[in-house]
Design an enzyme around this catalytic site. Structure first.
Site, PDB file in Angstrom:
ATOM      1  N   ALA A  11      11.948  11.188  23.971  1.00  0.00           N
ATOM      2  CA  ALA A  11      10.766  12.070  23.941  1.00  0.00           C
ATOM      3  C   ALA A  11      10.154  12.189  25.330  1.00  0.00           C
ATOM      4  O   ALA A  11       8.947  12.310  25.487  1.00  0.00           O
ATOM      5  CB  ALA A  11       9.749  11.542  22.928  1.00  0.00           C
ATOM      6  N   ASN A  96      23.484   4.685  30.459  1.00  0.00           N
ATOM      7  CA  ASN A  96      23.310   5.864  29.607  1.00  0.00           C
ATOM      8  C   ASN A  96      24.345   5.913  28.480  1.00  0.00           C
ATOM      9  O   ASN A  96      24.052   6.420  27.393  1.00  0.00           O
ATOM     10  CB  ASN A  96      23.319   7.154  30.440  1.00  0.00           C
ATOM     11  CG  ASN A  96      21.966   7.395  31.097  1.00  0.00           C
ATOM     12  OD1 ASN A  96      20.997   6.694  30.808  1.00  0.00           O
ATOM     13  ND2 ASN A  96      21.886   8.373  31.978  1.00  0.00           N
ATOM     14  N   ARG A 152      19.961  29.929  35.430  1.00  0.00           N
ATOM     15  CA  ARG A 152      19.514  29.821  36.832  1.00  0.00           C
ATOM     16  C   ARG A 152      20.069  30.996  37.636  1.00  0.00           C
ATOM     17  O   ARG A 152      19.347  31.655  38.381  1.00  0.00           O
ATOM     18  CB  ARG A 152      19.978  28.487  37.425  1.00  0.00           C
ATOM     19  CG  ARG A 152      19.142  27.329  36.936  1.00  0.00           C
ATOM     20  CD  ARG A 152      19.492  26.015  37.600  1.00  0.00           C
ATOM     21  NE  ARG A 152      18.548  24.998  37.172  1.00  0.00           N
ATOM     22  CZ  ARG A 152      18.860  23.737  36.886  1.00  0.00           C
ATOM     23  NH1 ARG A 152      20.113  23.316  37.002  1.00  0.00           N
ATOM     24  NH2 ARG A 152      17.929  22.889  36.504  1.00  0.00           N
ATOM     25  N   HIS A 176      29.216  20.351  34.644  1.00  0.00           N
ATOM     26  CA  HIS A 176      27.825  20.486  35.082  1.00  0.00           C
ATOM     27  C   HIS A 176      27.634  19.638  36.338  1.00  0.00           C
ATOM     28  O   HIS A 176      27.104  18.547  36.298  1.00  0.00           O
ATOM     29  CB  HIS A 176      26.905  20.016  33.953  1.00  0.00           C
ATOM     30  CG  HIS A 176      25.453  20.180  34.257  1.00  0.00           C
ATOM     31  ND1 HIS A 176      24.912  21.371  34.676  1.00  0.00           N
ATOM     32  CD2 HIS A 176      24.423  19.304  34.200  1.00  0.00           C
ATOM     33  CE1 HIS A 176      23.615  21.209  34.860  1.00  0.00           C
ATOM     34  NE2 HIS A 176      23.293  19.960  34.571  1.00  0.00           N
TER      35      HIS A 176
HETATM   36  N1  APR Z   1      16.384   5.365  22.721  1.00  0.00           N
HETATM   37  C1  APR Z   1      15.513   6.381  22.726  1.00  0.00           C
HETATM   38  N2  APR Z   1      14.926   6.837  23.845  1.00  0.00           N
HETATM   39  C2  APR Z   1      15.243   6.232  24.996  1.00  0.00           C
HETATM   40  C3  APR Z   1      16.160   5.160  25.067  1.00  0.00           C
HETATM   41  C4  APR Z   1      16.738   4.725  23.853  1.00  0.00           C
HETATM   42  N3  APR Z   1      17.596   3.708  23.833  1.00  0.00           N
HETATM   43  N4  APR Z   1      16.266   4.788  26.370  1.00  0.00           N
HETATM   44  C5  APR Z   1      15.469   5.586  27.078  1.00  0.00           C
HETATM   45  N5  APR Z   1      14.846   6.462  26.260  1.00  0.00           N
HETATM   46  C6  APR Z   1      13.864   7.505  26.577  1.00  0.00           C
HETATM   47  C7  APR Z   1      12.895   7.096  27.677  1.00  0.00           C
HETATM   48  O1  APR Z   1      11.904   6.216  27.173  1.00  0.00           O
HETATM   49  C8  APR Z   1      12.336   8.448  28.102  1.00  0.00           C
HETATM   50  O2  APR Z   1      11.154   8.777  27.384  1.00  0.00           O
HETATM   51  O3  APR Z   1      14.494   8.664  27.103  1.00  0.00           O
HETATM   52  C9  APR Z   1      13.451   9.431  27.710  1.00  0.00           C
HETATM   53  C10 APR Z   1      14.039  10.162  28.910  1.00  0.00           C
HETATM   54  O4  APR Z   1      13.034  10.979  29.382  1.00  0.00           O
HETATM   55  P1  APR Z   1      12.732  11.225  30.937  1.00  0.00           P
HETATM   56  O5  APR Z   1      12.831   9.926  31.667  1.00  0.00           O
HETATM   57  O6  APR Z   1      11.476  12.015  31.020  1.00  0.00           O
HETATM   58  O7  APR Z   1      13.988  12.072  31.413  1.00  0.00           O
HETATM   59  P2  APR Z   1      14.271  13.630  31.206  1.00  0.00           P
HETATM   60  O8  APR Z   1      13.803  14.378  32.399  1.00  0.00           O
HETATM   61  O9  APR Z   1      13.804  14.062  29.873  1.00  0.00           O
HETATM   62  O10 APR Z   1      15.859  13.637  31.247  1.00  0.00           O
HETATM   63  C11 APR Z   1      16.614  13.016  30.240  1.00  0.00           C
HETATM   64  O11 APR Z   1      18.353  14.641  30.322  1.00  0.00           O
HETATM   65  O12 APR Z   1      18.625  16.408  31.790  1.00  0.00           O
HETATM   66  C12 APR Z   1      19.011  15.114  31.483  1.00  0.00           C
HETATM   67  O13 APR Z   1      19.584  14.155  33.582  1.00  0.00           O
HETATM   68  C13 APR Z   1      18.655  14.141  32.557  1.00  0.00           C
HETATM   69  O14 APR Z   1      19.911  12.347  31.611  1.00  0.00           O
HETATM   70  C14 APR Z   1      18.618  12.853  31.792  1.00  0.00           C
HETATM   71  C15 APR Z   1      18.072  13.273  30.437  1.00  0.00           C
END
Ligand code: APR
Length: 313
Positions: A11, A96, A152, A176
């Site tokens: 989220a 990841n 884009r 990508h």
């Molecule tokens: N389960 C659920 N949520 C998780 C877990 C998990 N095990 N581990 C991390 N998260 C959550 C984090 O707490 C964080 O809120 O995943 C969310 C990732 O959000 P952001 O850090 O804001 O990253 P964001 O910009 O949304 O990108 C997420 O999408 O575009 C791709 O490269 C980007 O891999 C990245 C992903």
């Protein structure tokens, strides 16, 4: 309440923004899952409270519990960590992979028929992982990337020409990453090929900016990466699936001989409908395009191999 259900795992910026775009479409009830306590609940409630203002009966729930995702039609995986200083690409891949692997196994327990849209980077490889970990048919695991990269390019063409974005069709295929393949021969403005519309140097500049589009945003934001456009792409994919639109868009799909590729995810035009990937469309590529495809495929394969050396699939 709506009749369909979409769960978004992660989220953060992209996950919450995907929920935002989807909530406005009144397409499905939404569940936002994150490991951080309180955050998905807070964002979910805040968004729910916006619904009377925009006139949408979308129900939104934030949670830390995968049980709340039960019965989802679509699962969108955005959970992941960004690369931190001192972290190698392989370190990030490992972290990841664990996060995405868990998201898939946990959600499958509650939604055995769900279609997965994978956004976590490196997304071609994360989609591959999701398909293997979940033992899912390829129709049900789709990586988001091509819509974003093409959007884009469309935006840059619109800026350059002053023509409506709706008249501009661009097709960016391949992995990508920096080696993505913007197909200028197939891209057009209201049917007029881009190569006829724009001088070669302007078109080259647009292609270059498209390839580096993600990095351009990262450099501006300083912390974090793009989220509005990636999230909009996820929302479009989810809509095409739920409405069985049979929309042809570039997405990352599992290759089984198409474009001469096997056992890997790659960005190609796919038809999205209620089954997920209804069809993969094969363009006839010229030699130059084929060479660009091969180069991009080699880069994606390298990341797939790195994953396989870290986790057994
Ligand atoms: N389960 C659920 N949520 C998780 C877990 C998990 N095990 N581990 C991390 N998260 C959550 C984090 O707490 C964080 O809120 O995943 C969310 C990732 O959000 P952001 O850090 O804001 O990253 P964001 O910009 O949304 O990108 C997420 O999408 O575009 C791709 O490269 C980007 O891999 C990245 C992903």
């Amino acid at each position: 309440m709506t009749t369909a259900k979409i769960s978004i795992i992660g989220a953060g910026m992209t996950g919450a923004t995907t929920a935002h775009w989807l909530a406005e479409r009144e397409l499905a009830d939404l569940v936002l899952v994150d490991v951080v306590e309180g955050m998905p609940q807070g964002k979910g409630l805040d968004m729910l409270e916006a619904m009377p203002i925009i006139g949408s009966d979308t129900h939104i729930l934030g949670t830390n519990d995968y049980a709340d995702t039960a019965g989802s039609d679509i699962i969108i995986v955005t959970a992941g960590l960004p690369r931190k200083p001192g972290m190698s690409r392989d370190d990030l891949l490992k972290v990841n992979a664990e996060i995405v692997g868990k998201a898939v196994t946990e959600t499958l327990k509650h939604s055995p028929n769900a279609i997965y849209i994978i956004l976590t980077n490196p997304l071609d490889t994360m989609a591959y992982l999701a398909m293997k970990v979940g033992n899912l048919p390829r129709e049900r695991v789709i990586g988001q990337a091509g819509i974003l990269d093409s959007a884009r390019m469309r935006a840059f063409v619109a800026l350059e020409t002053g023509v409506s974005v709706e008249n501009i069709d661009c097709y960016v295929l391949g992995g990508h990453g920096d080696e993505m393949v913007p197909l200028t021969r197939h891209s057009n403005i209201a049917g007029v090929p881009l190569r006829e519309y724009l001088p070669a140097d302007r078109l080259d500049a647009i292609v270059e900016r498209t390839r580096k589009g993600g990095g351009e945003i990262v450099n501006l934001l300083k912390t974090g990466s793009a989220f509005y456009a990636p999230a909009a792409a996820c929302a479009q994919m989810a809509e095409a699936i739920l409405k069985d639109k049979r929309l042809i868009v570039p997405c990352a799909a599992y290759m089984q001989g198409e474009y001469g590729l096997n056992d890997m995810y790659f960005g190609v035009p796919v038809m999205l409908g209620r089954k997920g990937i209804e069809k993969i469309i094969e363009y006839r590529l010229d030699d130059e395009e084929k060479a660009a495809f091969d180069k991009s495929a080699a880069a994606v394969r390298e990341t797939h191999e790195a994953l396989k050396s870290i986790v057994s699939l």
